[in-house]
Design a protein around this motif. Structure first.
Motif, mmCIF file in Angstrom:
data_model
loop_
_atom_site.group_PDB
_atom_site.id
_atom_site.type_symbol
_atom_site.label_atom_id
_atom_site.label_comp_id
_atom_site.label_asym_id
_atom_site.label_seq_id
_atom_site.Cartn_x
_atom_site.Cartn_y
_atom_site.Cartn_z
ATOM 1 N N SER A 26 4.178 -1.629 0.978
ATOM 2 C CA SER A 26 2.786 -1.750 0.550
ATOM 3 C C SER A 26 2.435 -0.495 -0.230
ATOM 4 C CB SER A 26 1.897 -1.900 1.779
ATOM 5 O OG SER A 26 0.564 -1.895 1.408
ATOM 6 N N ASP A 29 -1.449 1.371 1.215
ATOM 7 C CA ASP A 29 -1.679 2.030 2.492
ATOM 8 C C ASP A 29 -0.474 2.033 3.430
ATOM 9 O OD1 ASP A 29 -1.602 -0.640 3.032
ATOM 10 O OD2 ASP A 29 -3.683 -0.803 3.631
ATOM 11 N N THR A 31 0.988 -0.196 5.174
ATOM 12 C CA THR A 31 0.809 -0.918 6.428
ATOM 13 C C THR A 31 1.800 -2.066 6.598
ATOM 14 O OG1 THR A 31 -0.866 -2.316 5.410
ATOM 15 C CG2 THR A 31 -1.636 -0.365 6.612
ATOM 16 N N ARG A 32 2.505 -2.419 5.508
ATOM 17 C CA ARG A 32 3.498 -3.489 5.559
ATOM 18 C C ARG A 32 4.735 -3.062 4.793
ATOM 19 N NH1 ARG A 32 -0.884 -6.869 3.734
ATOM 20 N NH2 ARG A 32 0.114 -6.946 1.704
ATOM 21 N N GLY A 49 4.963 -4.946 9.867
ATOM 22 C CA GLY A 49 3.882 -3.993 9.660
ATOM 23 C C GLY A 49 2.864 -4.047 10.770
ATOM 24 N N ALA A 53 -2.506 -6.009 9.487
ATOM 25 C CA ALA A 53 -2.159 -6.113 8.066
ATOM 26 C C ALA A 53 -1.290 -7.340 7.795
ATOM 27 C CB ALA A 53 -1.427 -4.850 7.610
ATOM 28 N N GLN A 57 -2.035 -12.521 6.490
ATOM 29 C CA GLN A 57 -1.169 -13.128 5.477
ATOM 30 C C GLN A 57 -0.430 -14.359 6.010
ATOM 31 O OE1 GLN A 57 -1.687 -11.824 2.545
ATOM 32 N NE2 GLN A 57 -2.930 -10.293 3.585
ATOM 33 N N SER A 114 2.588 -8.085 -3.086
ATOM 34 C CA SER A 114 1.413 -8.777 -2.546
ATOM 35 C C SER A 114 1.403 -10.249 -2.956
ATOM 36 C CB SER A 114 0.119 -8.079 -2.969
ATOM 37 O OG SER A 114 -0.028 -8.130 -4.375
ATOM 38 N N GLU A 117 3.874 -11.759 -0.317
ATOM 39 C CA GLU A 117 3.464 -11.631 1.086
ATOM 40 C C GLU A 117 2.235 -12.476 1.410
ATOM 41 O OE1 GLU A 117 2.954 -7.408 1.289
ATOM 42 O OE2 GLU A 117 5.074 -7.053 1.651
#
Length: 140
Positions: A26, A29, A31-32, A49, A53, A57, A114, A117
């Motif tokens: 990611s 941030d 987070t993943r 993650g 987060a 998804q 993104s 995901e």
């Protein structure tokens, strides 16, 4: 790593049976993290993650009966499980997957993570305990 070894899962075996095609983090941030692997004649994306987060998804959840649509009841139960696990371990991670049947292997490195995901299948929560780090409590 210790839990995986207890089940006979070794990194070398995973890399041999499921070759890594691409890795994504990611960008905003951290987070993943996602890894695309070739497995059983498919390209699969595995996402790990922070639960808060990864869970948004996920549109499906893997159950004993296969993949089912993720409901608000599932999501509520998973958020509660995350809170309960976090009280007992140092870190909680969520893991999810997605078959990338529409993405050619050579295009993996040029795609925004993104975009990949989304619409994941939730697989589970993993609690990680680091015994080398002391747990601390915040004074009240």
């Amino acid at each position: 790593m210790v839990a995986a070894a207890k089940w006979g899962i070794r990194r070398a075996t995973i890399d041999l049976e499921m070759p890594r095609l691409a890795t994504f983090s990611s960008r905003v941030d951290s987070t993943r993290k996602s890894v695309a692997r070739h497995w059983e004649d498919e390209v699969r994306l595995f996402v790990t993650g922070l639960p808060l987060a990864v869970l948004p998804q996920c549109t499906f959840i893997r159950t004993q009966n296969g993949s089912q649509p993720m409901t608000s009841d599932h999501l509520s139960a998973l958020i509660l499980a995350n809170i309960e696990m976090a009280a007992e371990v140092n870190h909680v991670l969520a893991i999810a997957e997605k078959v990338l049947d529409h993405v050619p292997e050579h295009a993996l490195t040029s795609i925004d993570p993104s975009e990949l995901e989304r619409n994941l299948v939730f697989l589970g929560l993993i609690g990680l305990q680091d015994s080398s780090k002391e747990r601390f409590e915040i004074p009240r």
